[in-house]
Motif scaffolding. Structure first.
Motif, PDB file in Angstrom:
ATOM      1  N   ASP A 190      10.058  11.944   2.819  1.00 34.31           N
ATOM      2  CA  ASP A 190      11.637  10.768   3.344  1.00 34.31           C
ATOM      3  C   ASP A 190      11.282   9.355   2.987  1.00 34.31           C
ATOM      4  OD1 ASP A 190      13.462  13.550   3.885  1.00 34.31           O
ATOM      5  OD2 ASP A 190      13.801  13.134   5.784  1.00 34.31           O
ATOM      6  N   VAL A 191      10.223   8.610   3.471  1.00 33.90           N
ATOM      7  CA  VAL A 191      10.381   7.695   3.205  1.00 33.90           C
ATOM      8  C   VAL A 191      10.315   7.175   1.081  1.00 33.90           C
ATOM      9  CG1 VAL A 191       8.289   5.269   3.015  1.00 33.90           C
ATOM     10  CG2 VAL A 191       8.292   7.148   5.295  1.00 33.90           C
ATOM     11  N   LYS A 192      11.355   6.411   1.291  1.00 30.03           N
ATOM     12  CA  LYS A 192      10.918   5.677   0.559  1.00 30.03           C
ATOM     13  C   LYS A 192      10.733   4.123  -0.091  1.00 30.03           C
ATOM     14  CE  LYS A 192      14.106   9.111  -1.380  1.00 30.03           C
ATOM     15  NZ  LYS A 192      13.007  10.101  -0.107  1.00 30.03           N
ATOM     16  N   GLN A 193      10.602   3.255   0.836  1.00 29.85           N
ATOM     17  CA  GLN A 193      10.862   1.692   1.216  1.00 29.85           C
ATOM     18  C   GLN A 193       9.223   1.381   2.045  1.00 29.85           C
ATOM     19  OE1 GLN A 193      13.120   1.238  -1.482  1.00 29.85           O
ATOM     20  NE2 GLN A 193      12.402  -1.096  -1.024  1.00 29.85           N
ATOM     21  N   VAL A 194       8.313   0.436   1.164  1.00 27.50           N
ATOM     22  CA  VAL A 194       7.446   0.269   1.722  1.00 27.50           C
ATOM     23  C   VAL A 194       7.440  -1.505   1.844  1.00 27.50           C
ATOM     24  CG1 VAL A 194       5.751   2.297   2.296  1.00 27.50           C
ATOM     25  CG2 VAL A 194       5.308  -0.324  -0.312  1.00 27.50           C
ATOM     26  N   ILE A 195       6.564  -2.283   2.637  1.00 23.13           N
ATOM     27  CA  ILE A 195       6.501  -3.538   2.876  1.00 23.13           C
ATOM     28  C   ILE A 195       4.733  -3.673   2.522  1.00 23.13           C
ATOM     29  CG2 ILE A 195       6.585  -5.449   3.692  1.00 23.13           C
ATOM     30  CD1 ILE A 195       8.714  -2.452   5.394  1.00 23.13           C
ATOM     31  N   CYS A 196       4.600  -4.191   1.390  1.00 26.70           N
ATOM     32  CA  CYS A 196       3.107  -4.845   0.989  1.00 26.70           C
ATOM     33  C   CYS A 196       2.491  -5.266   2.387  1.00 26.70           C
ATOM     34  CB  CYS A 196       2.642  -5.941  -0.167  1.00 26.70           C
ATOM     35  SG  CYS A 196       1.215  -6.268  -0.482  1.00 26.70           S
ATOM     36  N   SER A 197       1.738  -5.595   2.425  1.00 28.86           N
ATOM     37  CA  SER A 197       0.594  -6.303   3.848  1.00 28.86           C
ATOM     38  C   SER A 197      -0.329  -7.849   3.629  1.00 28.86           C
ATOM     39  CB  SER A 197       0.282  -5.684   4.955  1.00 28.86           C
ATOM     40  OG  SER A 197       0.287  -4.613   4.919  1.00 28.86           O
ATOM     41  N   VAL A 198       0.065  -7.669   2.012  1.00 29.77           N
ATOM     42  CA  VAL A 198      -0.468  -9.761   1.008  1.00 29.77           C
ATOM     43  C   VAL A 198       0.302 -10.097   1.106  1.00 29.77           C
ATOM     44  CG1 VAL A 198      -1.494  -9.771  -0.414  1.00 29.77           C
ATOM     45  CG2 VAL A 198      -2.977  -8.296   0.609  1.00 29.77           C
ATOM     46  N   CYS A 199       1.451  -9.198   0.329  1.00 33.84           N
ATOM     47  CA  CYS A 199       2.392 -10.625  -0.066  1.00 33.84           C
ATOM     48  C   CYS A 199       3.867 -10.065   0.474  1.00 33.84           C
ATOM     49  CB  CYS A 199       2.578 -10.143  -1.714  1.00 33.84           C
ATOM     50  SG  CYS A 199       3.319  -8.715  -2.169  1.00 33.84           S
ATOM     51  N   ASP A 200       3.993  -9.285   1.133  1.00 35.77           N
ATOM     52  CA  ASP A 200       5.390  -9.800   2.215  1.00 35.77           C
ATOM     53  C   ASP A 200       6.503  -8.471   1.284  1.00 35.77           C
ATOM     54  OD1 ASP A 200       7.007  -8.761   4.750  1.00 35.77           O
ATOM     55  OD2 ASP A 200       7.382 -11.382   5.002  1.00 35.77           O
ATOM     56  N   THR A 201       6.286  -8.260   0.585  1.00 33.40           N
ATOM     57  CA  THR A 201       6.795  -7.666  -0.527  1.00 33.40           C
ATOM     58  C   THR A 201       8.098  -6.560   0.111  1.00 33.40           C
ATOM     59  OG1 THR A 201       6.634  -9.204  -2.281  1.00 33.40           O
ATOM     60  CG2 THR A 201       8.327  -7.648  -2.567  1.00 33.40           C
ATOM     61  N   GLU A 202       8.777  -5.629  -0.443  1.00 29.07           N
ATOM     62  CA  GLU A 202       9.355  -4.993  -0.089  1.00 29.07           C
ATOM     63  C   GLU A 202       9.840  -4.193  -0.933  1.00 29.07           C
ATOM     64  OE1 GLU A 202      12.592  -2.379   3.000  1.00 29.07           O
ATOM     65  OE2 GLU A 202      11.726  -4.053   3.240  1.00 29.07           O
ATOM     66  N   GLN A 203       9.554  -2.934  -0.838  1.00 29.00           N
ATOM     67  CA  GLN A 203      10.179  -2.158  -2.706  1.00 29.00           C
ATOM     68  C   GLN A 203       9.705  -0.796  -2.423  1.00 29.00           C
ATOM     69  OE1 GLN A 203       5.514  -2.733  -4.070  1.00 29.00           O
ATOM     70  NE2 GLN A 203       5.674  -4.581  -2.472  1.00 29.00           N
ATOM     71  N   PRO A 204      10.004   0.146  -3.419  1.00 28.50           N
ATOM     72  CA  PRO A 204      10.254   1.506  -3.244  1.00 28.50           C
ATOM     73  C   PRO A 204       8.664   1.632  -3.516  1.00 28.50           C
ATOM     74  CG  PRO A 204      11.542   0.476  -5.262  1.00 28.50           C
ATOM     75  CD  PRO A 204      10.842  -0.579  -4.891  1.00 28.50           C
ATOM     76  N   ALA A 205       8.369   3.076  -2.902  1.00 28.51           N
ATOM     77  CA  ALA A 205       7.024   2.859  -2.514  1.00 28.51           C
ATOM     78  C   ALA A 205       5.790   4.111  -4.124  1.00 28.51           C
ATOM     79  CB  ALA A 205       7.188   4.536  -1.714  1.00 28.51           C
ATOM     80  N   ALA A 206       5.153   2.937  -4.039  1.00 28.73           N
ATOM     81  CA  ALA A 206       3.923   3.503  -5.114  1.00 28.73           C
ATOM     82  C   ALA A 206       3.267   3.100  -4.520  1.00 28.73           C
ATOM     83  CB  ALA A 206       4.767   2.698  -6.099  1.00 28.73           C
ATOM     84  N   GLN A 207       1.692   2.989  -5.286  1.00 26.98           N
ATOM     85  CA  GLN A 207       0.500   2.331  -5.090  1.00 26.98           C
ATOM     86  C   GLN A 207       0.087   1.369  -5.208  1.00 26.98           C
ATOM     87  OE1 GLN A 207      -2.777   4.563  -6.966  1.00 26.98           O
ATOM     88  NE2 GLN A 207      -4.074   4.488  -4.980  1.00 26.98           N
ATOM     89  N   LEU A 208       0.826   0.738  -6.763  1.00 27.94           N
ATOM     90  CA  LEU A 208       0.333  -0.623  -6.845  1.00 27.94           C
ATOM     91  C   LEU A 208       1.749  -1.765  -6.402  1.00 27.94           C
ATOM     92  CD1 LEU A 208      -1.027  -1.300 -10.604  1.00 27.94           C
ATOM     93  CD2 LEU A 208      -2.429  -0.376  -7.664  1.00 27.94           C
ATOM     94  N   CYS A 209       1.457  -3.286  -5.961  1.00 30.49           N
ATOM     95  CA  CYS A 209       2.515  -3.547  -5.406  1.00 30.49           C
ATOM     96  C   CYS A 209       3.071  -4.294  -6.661  1.00 30.49           C
ATOM     97  CB  CYS A 209       2.155  -5.023  -4.224  1.00 30.49           C
ATOM     98  SG  CYS A 209       3.039  -6.517  -3.947  1.00 30.49           S
ATOM     99  N   SER A 210       4.460  -4.072  -6.446  1.00 32.49           N
ATOM    100  CA  SER A 210       5.215  -4.720  -8.139  1.00 32.49           C
ATOM    101  C   SER A 210       4.894  -6.437  -7.647  1.00 32.49           C
ATOM    102  CB  SER A 210       6.451  -4.083  -7.413  1.00 32.49           C
ATOM    103  OG  SER A 210       7.480  -4.424  -6.428  1.00 32.49           O
ATOM    104  N   ASN A 211       4.635  -6.963  -7.006  1.00 31.62           N
ATOM    105  CA  ASN A 211       4.866  -8.481  -6.984  1.00 31.62           C
ATOM    106  C   ASN A 211       3.651  -8.841  -7.071  1.00 31.62           C
ATOM    107  OD1 ASN A 211       6.419 -11.068  -6.080  1.00 31.62           O
ATOM    108  ND2 ASN A 211       4.718 -10.760  -4.337  1.00 31.62           N
ATOM    109  N   CYS A 212       2.611  -8.620  -5.662  1.00 29.71           N
ATOM    110  CA  CYS A 212       0.886  -9.200  -5.890  1.00 29.71           C
ATOM    111  C   CYS A 212       0.559  -8.114  -6.927  1.00 29.71           C
ATOM    112  CB  CYS A 212       0.387  -9.389  -4.669  1.00 29.71           C
ATOM    113  SG  CYS A 212       0.161  -8.620  -3.504  1.00 29.71           S
ATOM    114  N   GLY A 213       0.318  -7.261  -7.022  1.00 29.00           N
ATOM    115  CA  GLY A 213      -0.267  -5.871  -7.799  1.00 29.00           C
ATOM    116  C   GLY A 213      -1.279  -5.362  -7.248  1.00 29.00           C
ATOM    117  N   VAL A 214      -1.171  -5.889  -5.781  1.00 30.15           N
ATOM    118  CA  VAL A 214      -2.641  -5.307  -4.630  1.00 30.15           C
ATOM    119  C   VAL A 214      -2.622  -3.593  -4.709  1.00 30.15           C
ATOM    120  CG1 VAL A 214      -1.868  -5.243  -2.580  1.00 30.15           C
ATOM    121  CG2 VAL A 214      -3.685  -5.795  -2.428  1.00 30.15           C
ATOM    122  N   ASN A 215      -3.354  -3.656  -4.568  1.00 32.04           N
ATOM    123  CA  ASN A 215      -3.448  -1.688  -4.694  1.00 32.04           C
ATOM    124  C   ASN A 215      -3.524  -1.164  -3.228  1.00 32.04           C
ATOM    125  OD1 ASN A 215      -4.026   1.150  -4.348  1.00 32.04           O
ATOM    126  ND2 ASN A 215      -5.902   1.136  -5.355  1.00 32.04           N
TER     127      ASN A 215
END
Length: 267
Positions: free
Chosen positions: A62-87
């Motif tokens: 059911d998880v839909k949103q994740v927060i990148c630990s590198v740039c603190d960007t909240e976004q839909p769950a995916a492998q790559l950060c949509s902001n900083c591109g980190v895996n």
């Protein structure tokens, strides 16, 4: 010198996460809208005494949103950060929304179980009747019990199907945590807590009981009394002579038996 795309992709690997997983993201729990490092952190938090009336487990899918630990960007769950591109996880499952940087665990998704497991896909098979993945060594080498993993450990009562701890399949086909199984044996408990069958080879113990019974005569008032017993190991019922040390199954010769009638004198 500017970092290469590959360096940015793997930036921070194994440097973020919790004691459950190393990963470069946190999750927003859809059930309570709070942020946690992983679903286990969420479940442990809601299990505390102060939250006893709000206890609930997070459904991983059911998880839909994740927060990148590198740039603190909240976004839909995916492998790559949509902001900083980190895996955000070297291993990523889009079904379970599962991230993990430590790929040495050998993570894989089992479609039949519906969840991700660890240990390498090549080392496991899915038993359709038992309803779970088992080690290859157990293929055609275990007693099937329908949905045997979809219950709580009979010792610690943690749900086994998605437990992080190693599990043990006993001779009877029932399952429990490996550490709980070992602790049970240390306490000289050798029967399955669910069905009472012997979980190890007890033949030497039965031999010692034979010798004790042979050397221990019953008082004359009890010498000819008989009792009906049920064998926990073979499920057979037998009428045998009563003895204070134990009653031996007439079918499989086990002493893992229990009386189902009081001792009676022959007519």
């Amino acid at each position: 010198m500017e970092a290469s795309p590959n360096d940015r992709l793997h930036f921070g690997k194994m440097g973020f996460g919790c004691h459950h997983y190393r990963r470069r993201c946190q999750i927003r729990a859809p059930c309570c809208n709070e942020v946690f490092d992983c679903r286990h952190c969420h479940n442990e938090s809601t299990s505390t005494l102060r939250n006893i009336y709000d206890r609930h487990d997070l459904v991983r899918q059911d998880v839909k949103q994740v927060i990148c630990s590198v740039c603190d960007t909240e976004q839909p769950a995916a492998q790559l950060c949509s902001n900083c591109g980190v895996n955000m996880g070297e291993y990523f499952c889009d079904i379970c929304k599962f991230y993990d940087d430590d790929t040495e665990k050998g993570q894989f998704h089992c479609d039949d179980c519906g969840i991700c497991r660890v240990g390498g896909r090549e080392n496991f098979f899915h038993c359709k009747k038992c309803g779970s993945c088992y080690a290859i060594s157990l293929r055609n080498n275990h007693r099937c019990v329908e949905n045997s993993m979809r219950h709580h450990c009979p010792i610690c009562y943690e749900y086994l199907f998605d437990s992080l701890k190693d599990t043990n399949v006993m001779k009877c086909g029932h399952t429990m945590h490996q550490e709980c199984y070992q602790e049970m044996l240390k306490r000289d408990k050798f029967c399955c807590p669910i069905c009472s069958r012997s979980v190890i080879d007890m033949s030497k113990t039965w031999q010692r009981l034979d010798e004790e019974i042979e050397a221990t005569a019953m008082p004359s008032d009890y010498r000819d009394k008989k009792v009906w017993i049920l064998c926990n190991d073979c499920n057979d019922t037998t009428e045998v002579y009563f003895h204070i040390i134990g009653q031996k199954c007439g079918h499989c010769r086990s002493y893992n038996t229990r009386a189902i009638s009081p001792p009676v004198l022959p007519q």
